[in-house]
Scaffold this motif. Structure first.
Motif, mmCIF file in Angstrom:
data_model
loop_
_atom_site.group_PDB
_atom_site.id
_atom_site.type_symbol
_atom_site.label_atom_id
_atom_site.label_comp_id
_atom_site.label_asym_id
_atom_site.label_seq_id
_atom_site.Cartn_x
_atom_site.Cartn_y
_atom_site.Cartn_z
ATOM 1 N N LYS A 34 -30.998 1.569 3.775
ATOM 2 C CA LYS A 34 -32.327 0.989 3.991
ATOM 3 C C LYS A 34 -33.323 1.620 3.031
ATOM 4 N N GLY A 35 -33.162 1.286 1.775
ATOM 5 C CA GLY A 35 -34.128 1.745 0.790
ATOM 6 C C GLY A 35 -33.882 3.164 0.316
ATOM 7 N N VAL A 36 -32.734 3.387 -0.332
ATOM 8 C CA VAL A 36 -32.406 4.711 -0.846
ATOM 9 C C VAL A 36 -32.751 4.793 -2.335
ATOM 10 N N SER A 37 -33.412 5.860 -2.722
ATOM 11 C CA SER A 37 -33.727 6.081 -4.132
ATOM 12 C C SER A 37 -33.380 7.517 -4.501
ATOM 13 N N PHE A 38 -32.827 7.703 -5.678
ATOM 14 C CA PHE A 38 -32.740 9.041 -6.263
ATOM 15 C C PHE A 38 -32.432 8.894 -7.738
ATOM 16 N N GLU A 39 -32.488 9.977 -8.464
ATOM 17 C CA GLU A 39 -32.251 9.913 -9.898
ATOM 18 C C GLU A 39 -31.392 11.105 -10.300
ATOM 19 N N LEU A 40 -30.775 10.995 -11.441
ATOM 20 C CA LEU A 40 -29.819 12.002 -11.853
ATOM 21 C C LEU A 40 -29.936 12.186 -13.360
ATOM 22 N N ALA A 41 -30.222 13.437 -13.769
ATOM 23 C CA ALA A 41 -30.325 13.724 -15.204
ATOM 24 C C ALA A 41 -28.954 14.111 -15.735
ATOM 25 N N LYS A 42 -28.840 14.116 -17.047
ATOM 26 C CA LYS A 42 -27.588 14.529 -17.669
ATOM 27 C C LYS A 42 -27.236 15.947 -17.245
ATOM 28 N N ARG A 43 -25.949 16.191 -17.019
ATOM 29 C CA ARG A 43 -25.411 17.503 -16.636
ATOM 30 C C ARG A 43 -25.858 17.969 -15.257
ATOM 31 N N GLU A 44 -26.468 17.066 -14.510
ATOM 32 C CA GLU A 44 -26.929 17.438 -13.182
ATOM 33 C C GLU A 44 -25.835 17.131 -12.148
ATOM 34 N N VAL A 45 -25.789 17.957 -11.090
ATOM 35 C CA VAL A 45 -24.874 17.698 -9.988
ATOM 36 C C VAL A 45 -25.695 17.512 -8.722
ATOM 37 N N LYS A 46 -25.528 16.357 -8.076
ATOM 38 C CA LYS A 46 -26.233 16.145 -6.809
ATOM 39 C C LYS A 46 -25.229 15.977 -5.691
ATOM 40 N N VAL A 47 -25.544 16.596 -4.573
ATOM 41 C CA VAL A 47 -24.671 16.490 -3.410
ATOM 42 C C VAL A 47 -25.363 15.640 -2.367
ATOM 43 N N ILE A 48 -24.646 14.642 -1.866
ATOM 44 C CA ILE A 48 -25.163 13.795 -0.795
ATOM 45 C C ILE A 48 -24.361 14.114 0.459
ATOM 46 N N PHE A 49 -25.051 14.400 1.539
ATOM 47 C CA PHE A 49 -24.324 14.672 2.782
ATOM 48 C C PHE A 49 -25.045 14.040 3.947
ATOM 49 N N GLY A 50 -24.358 14.013 5.068
ATOM 50 C CA GLY A 50 -24.918 13.369 6.241
ATOM 51 C C GLY A 50 -23.794 12.956 7.166
ATOM 52 N N PRO A 51 -24.141 12.563 8.391
ATOM 53 C CA PRO A 51 -23.097 12.216 9.370
ATOM 54 C C PRO A 51 -22.315 10.976 8.942
ATOM 55 N N SER A 52 -21.153 10.767 9.548
ATOM 56 C CA SER A 52 -20.357 9.589 9.189
ATOM 57 C C SER A 52 -21.114 8.343 9.636
ATOM 58 N N GLY A 53 -21.015 7.309 8.811
ATOM 59 C CA GLY A 53 -21.757 6.090 9.092
ATOM 60 C C GLY A 53 -23.177 6.130 8.564
ATOM 61 N N SER A 54 -23.527 7.203 7.843
ATOM 62 C CA SER A 54 -24.900 7.295 7.341
ATOM 63 C C SER A 54 -25.103 6.461 6.079
ATOM 64 N N GLY A 55 -24.007 5.977 5.486
ATOM 65 C CA GLY A 55 -24.135 5.127 4.291
ATOM 66 C C GLY A 55 -23.802 5.839 2.996
ATOM 67 N N LYS A 56 -23.248 7.055 3.077
ATOM 68 C CA LYS A 56 -22.949 7.834 1.863
ATOM 69 C C LYS A 56 -21.958 7.088 0.961
ATOM 70 N N SER A 57 -20.846 6.690 1.553
ATOM 71 C CA SER A 57 -19.821 6.002 0.744
ATOM 72 C C SER A 57 -20.353 4.682 0.214
ATOM 73 N N THR A 58 -21.056 3.955 1.044
ATOM 74 C CA THR A 58 -21.617 2.671 0.611
ATOM 75 C C THR A 58 -22.559 2.886 -0.570
ATOM 76 N N LEU A 59 -23.322 3.979 -0.514
ATOM 77 C CA LEU A 59 -24.244 4.273 -1.616
ATOM 78 C C LEU A 59 -23.472 4.438 -2.929
ATOM 79 N N LEU A 60 -22.378 5.216 -2.880
ATOM 80 C CA LEU A 60 -21.573 5.409 -4.098
ATOM 81 C C LEU A 60 -20.994 4.080 -4.571
ATOM 82 N N ARG A 61 -20.521 3.279 -3.621
ATOM 83 C CA ARG A 61 -19.906 1.993 -3.994
ATOM 84 C C ARG A 61 -20.953 1.029 -4.549
#
Lengths: 260, 259
Positions: free
Chosen positions: A22-49
């Motif tokens: 429901k309206g997710v935004s983020f950005e990623l610079a070169k060589r940056e590592v971002k970790v996304i976490f949260g409970p199951s069903g929070s939409g993490k996998s869907t976000l990657l897909r």
């Protein structure tokens, strides 16, 4: 914005009635590592897909090095070749040897000759310490080894970034370490990464930012220090406590038991 | 002397085997029909299976409709329908004053001599074509379902992984899903490979001289009904056992190490 490898802007996704993002935004610079976490069903996998358009979002924009993936006429196959993906269940091609799992994309997508693709694939397998297993089939490898081949398969394509979808959560505990070790090494070598994981040690070591997702919304984001020292929301505190229990900060657990 | 010690049943069989040239040419024709029907049926079946699984709403419905109609109607009716259809078309063309479809006016055949017997093998003529067409179209529907089952059994993660490294959907299906599915389909598909030689006997009804038709010729010459049927049944048994065994070996040879 053009400097960023990835810009995710207000992404929405629903499966039928179920609103997953429901309206997710983020950005990623070169060589940056971002970790996304949260409970199951929070939409993490869907976000990657959504990011590599395996599941195109309903609304929002996704920019890869300034190029909008949602725009009509975009060559999605060419774009996906620039976005590596490592899957929770490895998804290695089970009829191909480790080396061929890694080289098939080099040959069929990048058009390298058989010999060149093989040499490059072997390099990638070296990087994940799997070169000596090159001639083995996935079913002959342990989960940890399979996942390392999965990482090599993504690395070999020299993508702009690699998405990791819970890469260690389908592994036996004693195999998690070897995969995290490889992930740490490629992160330190400058790979741009988005990692969905609950491995807080990994996050602490390499994440420039952590994003907590719950019910399709970013609840809180900040550095690992922020999350481990002073998380703001009750939801995050509760979640991190659960993770602590799971990952063995037993002092606190015992204390809670003793208090009961 | 020898005729006195052998039982009558064996003598009957020997009498039938005197018609070995008819049996041989009939068997050749049966296998000829079988191989083409299996091959065409395989490619059409594969297309139907892929359309059903990956084809989107409209194409998958068309493929489903085809499979259901073919599986739901008798093979013999399909055969007679396809056999009579050109005649109907011809009478229509005739009424319009247009040229006919050439029926029964052409044939590709080889005549050769073996141990003093002259044998003619018709490779292709109108009825052979109609026979192969019917058996192919029919077999495709059954093969489609075996193939679809195998394609469905390959985890969707395989195609997603292929797409994640930039392979197109088509390339992923072709290079990643199909090699695994085609190997996995062998045991169930061997059903169709074993059924089809026997189904070819229906073409007897449109006048093709395959093994079953030759059997009736031999019966009309000898009146040894049971003996002839036993010989024909034994021939099918041997052929189908060979097919099953070959497929078993193929399945084992294509085994993926560790799986």
């Amino acid at each position: 914005m053009e400097k960023n490898v990835l810009n995710v802007v207000d992404v929405w996704k629903a499966y039928d009635e179920l609103e997953v993002l429901k309206g997710v935004s983020f950005e990623l610079a070169k060589r940056e590592v971002k970790v996304i976490f949260g409970p199951s069903g929070s939409g993490k996998s869907t976000l990657l897909r959504c990011i590599n358009m395996l599941t195109p979002p309903d609304k929002g924009e996704i920019y890869l090095s300034g190029q909008n993936l949602i725009a009509p006429g975009v060559d999605l196959n060419a774009m996906r070749a620039k976005i590596g993906m490592v899957f929770q269940h490895f998804n290695l091609f089970s009829h191909l040897k480790a080396i061929d799992n890694v080289s098939v994309g080099l040959r069929r997508v990048k058009g390298f000759t058989k010999e060149d693709a093989r040499a490059k694939a072997l390099d990638a397998l070296h990087q994940v310490k799997m070169a000596e297993w090159a001639e083995h089939y996935p079913a002959q490898l342990s989960g940890g080894q399979q996942q390392r081949v999965g990482i090599a398969r993504a690395l070999a394509m020299k993508p702009d970034l690699i998405l990791f979808d819970e890469p260690t959560s389908a592994l036996d505990p004693e195999l998690i370490g070897e995969v995290l070790q490889v992930m740490l090494e490629i992160a330190k070598a400058g790979t741009t990464m988005v990692v969905v994981t609950h491995e807080m040690g990994f996050a602490r070591a390499v994440a420039s930012e952590m994003i907590f997702l719950d019910q399709g919304v970013v609840i809180e984001r900040g550095t690992p220090e922020h999350f481990f020292v002073s998380p703001e929301t009750e939801r995050v505190k509760h979640f991190l406590r659960q993770i602590n229990i799971l990952y063995g900060h037993h002092e606190e657990l015992l204390k809670e038991f003793n208090e009961d | 002397m020898i005729f006195q010690v052998l039982p009558q049943e064996l003598l009957d069989l020997l009498r039938v085997l005197e018609f070995w040239d008819h049996i041989l040419i009939g068997l050749a024709k049966t296998m000829w029909l079988y191989v083409w029907a299996l091959l065409f049926g395989f490619f059409l079946g594969l297309l139907l299976a892929l359309l059903r699984h990956y084809g989107g709403r409209i194409l998958s419905r068309i493929a489903t409709g085809y499979v259901e109609i073919v599986r739901g109607t008798p093979l013999l009716i399909q055969l007679l329908f396809i056999y009579f259809l050109p005649f109907s078309i011809n009478s229509f063309l005739d009424a319009q004053g247009l040229p006919f479809i050439p029926i029964g006016r052409w044939s590709i055949y080889v005549t050769s001599e073996l141990f003093g017997r002259t044998m003619t093998m018709v490779f292709l003529d109108h009825i052979t074509l109609m026979g192969i067409l019917t058996l192919s179209l029919n077999s495709a529907a059954y093969q489609a379902e075996y193939l679809r089952g195998a394609v469905m059994s390959i985890s969707s993660g395989q195609l997603e992984a292929a797409q994640s490294i930039g392979m197109s959907r088509r390339s992923g299906i072709l290079h990643i899903v199909l090699p695994q599915a085609l190997r996995r389909v062998i045991p169930s598909w061997s059903n169709e490979a074993a059924y089809l030689p026997k189904y070819t006997v229906v073409v007897f009804y449109i006048g093709l001289t395959e093994l079953f038709a030759q059997a009736h010729y031999i019966i009309s010459e000898t009146f040894l009904t049971l003996s002839v049927y036993i010989v024909v049944a034994l021939i099918f048994l041997v052929i189908i056992t060979l097919i099953s065994k070959s497929l078993d070996i193929l399945y084992k040879r294509t085994a993926i190490p560790g799986l």
